[in-house]
Design a protein around this motif. Structure first.
Motif, PDB file in Angstrom:
ATOM      1  N   UNK A 132     -18.287  26.665 -50.483  1.00  0.00           N
ATOM      2  CA  UNK A 132     -17.576  26.760 -49.246  1.00  0.00           C
ATOM      3  C   UNK A 132     -16.059  27.114 -49.627  1.00  0.00           C
ATOM      4  N   UNK A 133     -15.493  26.292 -50.145  1.00  0.00           N
ATOM      5  CA  UNK A 133     -14.026  26.561 -50.517  1.00  0.00           C
ATOM      6  C   UNK A 133     -14.030  27.626 -51.477  1.00  0.00           C
ATOM      7  N   UNK A 134     -14.730  27.736 -52.755  1.00  0.00           N
ATOM      8  CA  UNK A 134     -14.885  28.928 -53.411  1.00  0.00           C
ATOM      9  C   UNK A 134     -14.978  30.530 -52.475  1.00  0.00           C
ATOM     10  N   UNK A 135     -15.646  30.240 -51.535  1.00  0.00           N
ATOM     11  CA  UNK A 135     -15.927  31.543 -50.572  1.00  0.00           C
ATOM     12  C   UNK A 135     -14.713  31.810 -50.114  1.00  0.00           C
ATOM     13  N   UNK A 136     -13.966  31.119 -49.449  1.00  0.00           N
ATOM     14  CA  UNK A 136     -12.767  31.224 -48.977  1.00  0.00           C
ATOM     15  C   UNK A 136     -11.636  31.779 -49.922  1.00  0.00           C
ATOM     16  N   UNK A 137     -11.819  31.139 -51.106  1.00  0.00           N
ATOM     17  CA  UNK A 137     -10.794  31.524 -51.897  1.00  0.00           C
ATOM     18  C   UNK A 137     -10.966  32.980 -52.371  1.00  0.00           C
ATOM     19  N   UNK A 138     -12.494  33.340 -52.889  1.00  0.00           N
ATOM     20  CA  UNK A 138     -12.592  34.457 -53.293  1.00  0.00           C
ATOM     21  C   UNK A 138     -12.287  35.685 -52.045  1.00  0.00           C
ATOM     22  N   UNK A 139     -12.813  35.340 -51.000  1.00  0.00           N
ATOM     23  CA  UNK A 139     -12.552  36.358 -49.834  1.00  0.00           C
ATOM     24  C   UNK A 139     -11.020  36.604 -49.601  1.00  0.00           C
ATOM     25  N   UNK A 150       1.837  38.294 -45.805  1.00  0.00           N
ATOM     26  CA  UNK A 150       0.783  38.667 -44.947  1.00  0.00           C
ATOM     27  C   UNK A 150       0.467  37.920 -43.806  1.00  0.00           C
ATOM     28  N   UNK A 151       0.218  38.367 -42.529  1.00  0.00           N
ATOM     29  CA  UNK A 151      -0.562  37.814 -41.386  1.00  0.00           C
ATOM     30  C   UNK A 151      -1.957  38.091 -41.370  1.00  0.00           C
ATOM     31  N   UNK A 152      -2.589  36.680 -41.404  1.00  0.00           N
ATOM     32  CA  UNK A 152      -4.004  36.714 -41.748  1.00  0.00           C
ATOM     33  C   UNK A 152      -4.753  36.236 -40.426  1.00  0.00           C
ATOM     34  N   UNK A 153      -5.903  36.820 -40.124  1.00  0.00           N
ATOM     35  CA  UNK A 153      -6.696  36.687 -38.959  1.00  0.00           C
ATOM     36  C   UNK A 153      -8.061  35.946 -39.216  1.00  0.00           C
ATOM     37  N   UNK A 154      -8.472  34.868 -38.910  1.00  0.00           N
ATOM     38  CA  UNK A 154      -9.771  34.283 -39.641  1.00  0.00           C
ATOM     39  C   UNK A 154     -10.581  34.059 -38.324  1.00  0.00           C
ATOM     40  N   UNK A 155     -11.823  34.636 -38.277  1.00  0.00           N
ATOM     41  CA  UNK A 155     -12.759  34.369 -37.200  1.00  0.00           C
ATOM     42  C   UNK A 155     -13.781  33.115 -37.561  1.00  0.00           C
ATOM     43  N   UNK A 156     -14.151  32.381 -36.629  1.00  0.00           N
ATOM     44  CA  UNK A 156     -14.996  31.398 -36.779  1.00  0.00           C
ATOM     45  C   UNK A 156     -14.001  30.227 -37.588  1.00  0.00           C
ATOM     46  N   UNK A 169      -4.922  30.225 -47.266  1.00  0.00           N
ATOM     47  CA  UNK A 169      -4.081  31.222 -46.649  1.00  0.00           C
ATOM     48  C   UNK A 169      -2.446  30.657 -46.489  1.00  0.00           C
ATOM     49  N   UNK A 170      -2.497  29.825 -45.903  1.00  0.00           N
ATOM     50  CA  UNK A 170      -1.188  29.056 -45.749  1.00  0.00           C
ATOM     51  C   UNK A 170      -0.380  28.535 -47.163  1.00  0.00           C
ATOM     52  N   UNK A 174       1.045  32.849 -46.408  1.00  0.00           N
ATOM     53  CA  UNK A 174       1.056  33.870 -45.566  1.00  0.00           C
ATOM     54  C   UNK A 174       2.089  33.523 -44.573  1.00  0.00           C
ATOM     55  N   UNK A 175       2.393  34.838 -43.958  1.00  0.00           N
ATOM     56  CA  UNK A 175       3.729  34.495 -43.100  1.00  0.00           C
ATOM     57  C   UNK A 175       3.082  33.902 -41.610  1.00  0.00           C
ATOM     58  N   UNK A 176       1.678  34.284 -41.185  1.00  0.00           N
ATOM     59  CA  UNK A 176       1.306  33.708 -40.068  1.00  0.00           C
ATOM     60  C   UNK A 176      -0.252  33.877 -40.049  1.00  0.00           C
ATOM     61  N   UNK A 177      -0.786  32.682 -39.765  1.00  0.00           N
ATOM     62  CA  UNK A 177      -2.550  32.439 -39.706  1.00  0.00           C
ATOM     63  C   UNK A 177      -2.818  32.254 -38.385  1.00  0.00           C
TER      64      UNK A 177
END
Length: 336
Positions: A132-139, A150-156, A169-170, A174-177
């Motif tokens: 799960x963590x690796x998926x987030x990192x890779x994505x 960057x400003x990052x938007x994450x759904x779910x 991201x933080x 990231x500038x804003x999450x």
């Protein structure tokens, strides 16, 4: 504890729409004597994940569908209780993909030994310190090419991948999450615990409007676990050169009709956007770097996590359906 039998969850029929208990079978079998090179593992935790719903359909995907009458495969972590393989002695903690059972017996090569970290429960090997963590990192880092500022938007965002992605991201500057979730309680959790600058409840409606209000200067990166209306909203909010890592589309997994695509796909052209879907199996070479970074962040006390735990192998299907309905905060697990 009986380690000579295995209680397993099998696919009994293919769901049409939402899965139900009738689509599964619980079966207890006697395990045979071990052959040379095999080990027997008593699971501590098993994983229930959104992608499993897709594998219950007999359709082409990035991995073969589950077969009727076969055990549901997926992530699990457990301990070797009997061994005929020198490389995995009794007591070794391992992860594997044998899935929904309390005890599993198979060739030692199908198990991966993992180090035990003081104060870190084994369950984290199935989420924040695992796939799960690796998926987030890779994505974020490989697929979307997130950059500092960057400003990052994450759904779910309150799910297992989303809670990992927001923190990564933080930590990467990231500038804003910004995140979306499905209840006021989850929205509050994102901003109070997981470092999100802003979050909204998509069940309040007008996803595009809520996102625009929270990202008045637009977004640069979108990590998508949901699809549908969220993807359309992101396409509308992207700055020029925006990048999206498409990880999941849970909004359409249980529909019986073809979902309607985003209506603003022309923004891909006019804003020079990049949308890339990915599955983790193609990016496993990034696991060592992720493991080093995540291990350091854990040591420094920079990582938070939540688990929603259901007890008992016999309640696995209930946990799976509840997860699909958004009942979990963080990672949904079954404790054996």
């Amino acid at each position: 504890m009986d380690n000579t039998t295995s209680t397993q969850i099998l696919l009994a029929s293919r769901p049409a729409g939402w899965p139900s208990e009738e689509n599964f079978e619980v079966r207890t079998v006697e395990l045979p004597a071990m052959a040379d090179g095999q080990v027997r593992v008593r699971n501590e935790f098993i994983s229930v994940d959104p992608y499993m719903r897709g594998r219950m359909n007999d359709t082409r995907s990035y991995v073969a569908p589950y077969q009727i009458g076969e055990r549901i495969a997926g992530g699990a972590v457990g301990r070797v209780v009997a061994s005929a393989a020198q490389q995995l002695p009794v007591g070794t903690l391992v992860t594997h993909q044998h899935g929904w059972s309390d005890t599993v017996q198979a060739a030692a090569e199908t198990f991966t030994p993992v180090p035990e970290i003081p104060g870190v429960p084994s369950s984290l090997r199935l989420h924040m310190m695992g796939m799960t963590g690796l998926t987030a990192w890779v994505g974020l880092t490989v697929v979307a090419g997130m950059k500092e500022g960057d400003t990052v938007f994450i759904s779910g965002a309150a799910g297992a991948v989303g809670t990992a992605a927001g923190q990564i991201a933080r930590l990467l500057g990231a500038k804003r999450v910004i995140g979306s979730a499905g209840s006021p309680e989850k929205v509050e959790l994102l901003t109070q615990k997981y470092g999100y600058d802003a979050a909204f409840n998509y069940k309040d409606g007008d996803v595009a409007g809520q996102l625009a209000a929270m990202a008045p200067e637009g977004i640069d990166v979108f990590f998508d676990n949901v699809g549908g209306e969220h993807l359309e909203a992101a396409l509308g909010a992207f700055n020029d050169g925006g990048r999206a890592a498409l990880c999941g589309a849970i909004s359409s997994y249980n529909t019986t009709q073809a979902p309607v695509g985003p209506r603003n796909m022309a923004n891909l052209i006019t804003r020079g956007l990049k949308l890339q879907g990915f599955t983790l199996s193609n990016y496993l070479q990034h696991a060592p770097e992720f493991g080093q970074r995540m291990g350091q962040w854990f040591t420094e006390g920079k990582i938070a996590y939540d688990e929603t735990i259901v007890d008992g192998i016999e309640n696995t299907v209930e946990a799976f359906i509840a997860m699909m309905q958004g009942a979990n905060t963080g990672k949904m697990l079954v404790r054996i």
